[in-house]
Write a protein that holds these residues in place. Structure first.
Motif, PDB file in Angstrom:
ATOM      1  N   GLY A  84       0.807  -1.215   0.000  1.00  0.00           N
ATOM      2  CA  GLY A  84       0.000   0.000   0.000  1.00  0.00           C
ATOM      3  C   GLY A  84       0.835   1.256   0.000  1.00  0.00           C
ATOM      4  N   ASP A  85       0.186   2.357   0.271  1.00  0.00           N
ATOM      5  CA  ASP A  85       0.771   3.685   0.156  1.00  0.00           C
ATOM      6  C   ASP A  85       1.434   4.132   1.453  1.00  0.00           C
ATOM      7  OD1 ASP A  85       1.437   5.978  -1.150  1.00  0.00           O
ATOM      8  OD2 ASP A  85      -0.615   6.685  -1.455  1.00  0.00           O
ATOM      9  N   ILE A  86       2.291   5.154   1.344  1.00  0.00           N
ATOM     10  CA  ILE A  86       2.949   5.784   2.485  1.00  0.00           C
ATOM     11  C   ILE A  86       2.711   7.284   2.388  1.00  0.00           C
ATOM     12  CG2 ILE A  86       5.161   6.264   3.629  1.00  0.00           C
ATOM     13  CD1 ILE A  86       6.174   3.602   2.505  1.00  0.00           C
ATOM     14  N   VAL A  87       2.397   7.910   3.514  1.00  0.00           N
ATOM     15  CA  VAL A  87       2.137   9.350   3.566  1.00  0.00           C
ATOM     16  C   VAL A  87       3.107   9.999   4.540  1.00  0.00           C
ATOM     17  CG1 VAL A  87       0.458  11.133   4.204  1.00  0.00           C
ATOM     18  CG2 VAL A  87      -0.296   9.068   2.999  1.00  0.00           C
ATOM     19  N   ALA A  88       3.634  11.156   4.167  1.00  0.00           N
ATOM     20  CA  ALA A  88       4.520  11.938   5.029  1.00  0.00           C
ATOM     21  C   ALA A  88       3.781  13.168   5.532  1.00  0.00           C
ATOM     22  CB  ALA A  88       5.770  12.361   4.262  1.00  0.00           C
ATOM     23  N   ILE A  89       3.862  13.418   6.844  1.00  0.00           N
ATOM     24  CA  ILE A  89       3.173  14.553   7.469  1.00  0.00           C
ATOM     25  C   ILE A  89       4.157  15.304   8.353  1.00  0.00           C
ATOM     26  CG2 ILE A  89       1.401  15.220   9.146  1.00  0.00           C
ATOM     27  CD1 ILE A  89       0.223  14.426   6.542  1.00  0.00           C
ATOM     28  N   ASP A  90       4.167  16.629   8.244  1.00  0.00           N
ATOM     29  CA  ASP A  90       4.967  17.481   9.123  1.00  0.00           C
ATOM     30  C   ASP A  90       4.110  17.856  10.328  1.00  0.00           C
ATOM     31  OD1 ASP A  90       6.564  19.302  10.403  1.00  0.00           O
ATOM     32  OD2 ASP A  90       6.933  20.549   8.642  1.00  0.00           O
ATOM     33  N   LEU A  91       4.515  17.415  11.515  1.00  0.00           N
ATOM     34  CA  LEU A  91       3.706  17.637  12.713  1.00  0.00           C
ATOM     35  C   LEU A  91       3.806  19.064  13.264  1.00  0.00           C
ATOM     36  CD1 LEU A  91       3.996  14.341  14.796  1.00  0.00           C
ATOM     37  CD2 LEU A  91       2.202  15.083  13.236  1.00  0.00           C
ATOM     38  N   SER A  92       4.529  19.920  12.586  1.00  0.00           N
ATOM     39  CA  SER A  92       4.564  21.317  13.027  1.00  0.00           C
ATOM     40  C   SER A  92       3.181  21.956  12.910  1.00  0.00           C
ATOM     41  CB  SER A  92       5.577  22.110  12.198  1.00  0.00           C
ATOM     42  OG  SER A  92       5.208  22.128  10.829  1.00  0.00           O
ATOM     43  N   HIS A  93       2.293  21.342  12.130  1.00  0.00           N
ATOM     44  CA  HIS A  93       0.933  21.865  11.961  1.00  0.00           C
ATOM     45  C   HIS A  93      -0.034  21.303  12.998  1.00  0.00           C
ATOM     46  CE1 HIS A  93       2.275  23.667   8.243  1.00  0.00           C
ATOM     47  NE2 HIS A  93       2.631  22.493   7.764  1.00  0.00           N
ATOM     48  N   GLY A  94       0.436  20.371  13.844  1.00  0.00           N
ATOM     49  CA  GLY A  94      -0.438  19.814  14.871  1.00  0.00           C
ATOM     50  C   GLY A  94      -0.373  18.298  14.927  1.00  0.00           C
ATOM     51  N   ASP A  95      -0.985  17.732  15.966  1.00  0.00           N
ATOM     52  CA  ASP A  95      -0.975  16.280  16.175  1.00  0.00           C
ATOM     53  C   ASP A  95      -1.803  15.564  15.106  1.00  0.00           C
ATOM     54  OD1 ASP A  95       0.362  17.069  18.408  1.00  0.00           O
ATOM     55  OD2 ASP A  95      -1.078  16.271  19.852  1.00  0.00           O
ATOM     56  N   ILE A  96      -1.534  14.254  14.990  1.00  0.00           N
ATOM     57  CA  ILE A  96      -2.279  13.388  14.089  1.00  0.00           C
ATOM     58  C   ILE A  96      -2.692  12.138  14.860  1.00  0.00           C
ATOM     59  CG2 ILE A  96      -2.153  11.907  12.038  1.00  0.00           C
ATOM     60  CD1 ILE A  96      -2.311  14.769  11.265  1.00  0.00           C
ATOM     61  N   LEU A  97      -3.936  11.692  14.669  1.00  0.00           N
ATOM     62  CA  LEU A  97      -4.412  10.431  15.232  1.00  0.00           C
ATOM     63  C   LEU A  97      -4.324   9.353  14.166  1.00  0.00           C
ATOM     64  CD1 LEU A  97      -7.568  11.657  17.194  1.00  0.00           C
ATOM     65  CD2 LEU A  97      -5.245  11.342  18.036  1.00  0.00           C
ATOM     66  N   LEU A  98      -3.800   8.182  14.551  1.00  0.00           N
ATOM     67  CA  LEU A  98      -3.582   7.089  13.612  1.00  0.00           C
ATOM     68  C   LEU A  98      -4.332   5.847  14.058  1.00  0.00           C
ATOM     69  CD1 LEU A  98       0.319   7.289  13.279  1.00  0.00           C
ATOM     70  CD2 LEU A  98      -1.332   8.195  11.651  1.00  0.00           C
ATOM     71  N   GLU A  99      -4.849   5.109  13.075  1.00  0.00           N
ATOM     72  CA  GLU A  99      -5.360   3.785  13.377  1.00  0.00           C
ATOM     73  C   GLU A  99      -4.202   2.904  13.839  1.00  0.00           C
ATOM     74  OE1 GLU A  99      -9.267   3.699  13.413  1.00  0.00           O
ATOM     75  OE2 GLU A  99      -8.319   1.761  13.127  1.00  0.00           O
ATOM     76  N   ASP A 100      -4.488   2.027  14.773  1.00  0.00           N
ATOM     77  CA  ASP A 100      -3.481   1.124  15.308  1.00  0.00           C
ATOM     78  C   ASP A 100      -2.824   0.341  14.176  1.00  0.00           C
ATOM     79  OD1 ASP A 100      -2.003  -0.362  17.112  1.00  0.00           O
ATOM     80  OD2 ASP A 100      -3.600  -1.823  17.430  1.00  0.00           O
ATOM     81  N   GLY A 101      -1.484   0.379  14.109  1.00  0.00           N
ATOM     82  CA  GLY A 101      -0.735  -0.331  13.085  1.00  0.00           C
ATOM     83  C   GLY A 101      -0.324   0.520  11.906  1.00  0.00           C
ATOM     84  N   ALA A 102      -0.759   1.794  11.844  1.00  0.00           N
ATOM     85  CA  ALA A 102      -0.446   2.644  10.693  1.00  0.00           C
ATOM     86  C   ALA A 102       0.943   3.278  10.777  1.00  0.00           C
ATOM     87  CB  ALA A 102      -1.499   3.737  10.547  1.00  0.00           C
ATOM     88  N   PHE A 103       1.515   3.382  11.978  1.00  0.00           N
ATOM     89  CA  PHE A 103       2.813   4.036  12.132  1.00  0.00           C
ATOM     90  C   PHE A 103       3.900   3.248  11.398  1.00  0.00           C
ATOM     91  CE2 PHE A 103       6.891   4.163  14.429  1.00  0.00           C
ATOM     92  CZ  PHE A 103       7.210   5.507  14.261  1.00  0.00           C
ATOM     93  N   LEU A 104       4.747   3.981  10.644  1.00  0.00           N
ATOM     94  CA  LEU A 104       5.878   3.366   9.951  1.00  0.00           C
ATOM     95  C   LEU A 104       7.209   3.901  10.470  1.00  0.00           C
ATOM     96  CD1 LEU A 104       6.936   1.500   7.661  1.00  0.00           C
ATOM     97  CD2 LEU A 104       6.824   3.510   6.151  1.00  0.00           C
TER      98      LEU A 104
END
Length: 229
Positions: A84-104
């Motif tokens: 599947g796909d991978i997404v990059a997010i800069d957390l300087s804009h705020g927190d992110i909630l992830l479904e369990d197992g999504a962290f890479l």
């Protein structure tokens, strides 16, 4: 640190270039390749209690791997366990909630913690939601393609397809109104409301597991016949 995401969206691979003394944290088993100049170490990030909660309550690893460039620059590649796909997010804009197992993977300044979502979560495959906070880049993955949706009002997603969302969005679990849902209670929906970004995966691991399940007995019978011969 520089990065690139290759082979999107089906078999995405994250390749990171680390300069001397730069480092990145990744989920256990995510590393695919790395240069000789990259040094690997393993630690319980966030302390003993947070690591226990992350691994016992969710599906994340107790230990996470830290990759650091020593002496010269080097590259390290990461891939999720599912295609599947991978997404990059800069957390300087705020927190992110992830479904369990999504962290890479993430930069060192990013903290990952599990949060219990209440007893309504017992009907959701993401009983424990991961909260990514701090500063730096966060990389998360999904099964299939990942689409970013700007929610302004209300939005409904099948339970197995939500991957990540901003904390500005409220969510609750509801059931579908089809006859199949009434009889078998298998159509669980997530209703998001508010304003914020939502990331949705095009495939559901749960649906795949349900599709494969009827064939398990056939495979076992074939294996037993092979052993007899």
């Amino acid at each position: 640190m520089e990065y690139g995401i290759e082979s999107q969206p089906t078999y995405s691979v994250l390749e990171v270039t680390l300069h001397p003394s730069e480092s990145i944290v990744a989920e256990s088993g995510a590393m695919v390749w790395m240069s000789d100049s990259i040094q690997l170490s393993t630690s319980a990030r966030g302390g003993l209690f947070r690591s226990l909660r992350r691994s016992a309550l969710g599906s994340e690893s107790f230990f996470q791997n830290v990759f650091e460039a020593r002496g010269t620059s080097g590259v390290v590649g990461f891939a999720p366990g599912q295609p599947g796909d991978i997404v990059a997010i800069d957390l300087s804009h705020g927190d992110i909630l992830l479904e369990d197992g999504a962290f890479l993977a993430s930069e060192q300044g990013v903290g990952i913690d599990s949060n219990f979502q209440g007893f309504q979560g017992l009907f959701n495959e993401g009983l424990f939601i991961l909260r990514a906070s701090g500063s730096g880049l966060l990389f998360f993955s999904g099964y299939g393609d990942i689409e970013e949706i700007e929610v302004n009002g209300s939005y409904i997603v099948d339970n197995g397809h939500a991957v990540a969302w901003e904390p500005t969005l409220r969510y609750g679990i509801t059931r579908g109104r089809s006859i199949r849902s009434f009889l078998f209670s298998d159509q669980l929906l997530l209703r998001f409301s508010g304003r914020g970004r939502l990331w949705v995966q095009s495939r559901s691991p749960q649906v795949l597991a349900n599709w494969v399940h009827p064939y398990r007995s056939v495979v076992r019978e074939d294996d037993e016949k092979d052993r007899e011969h």
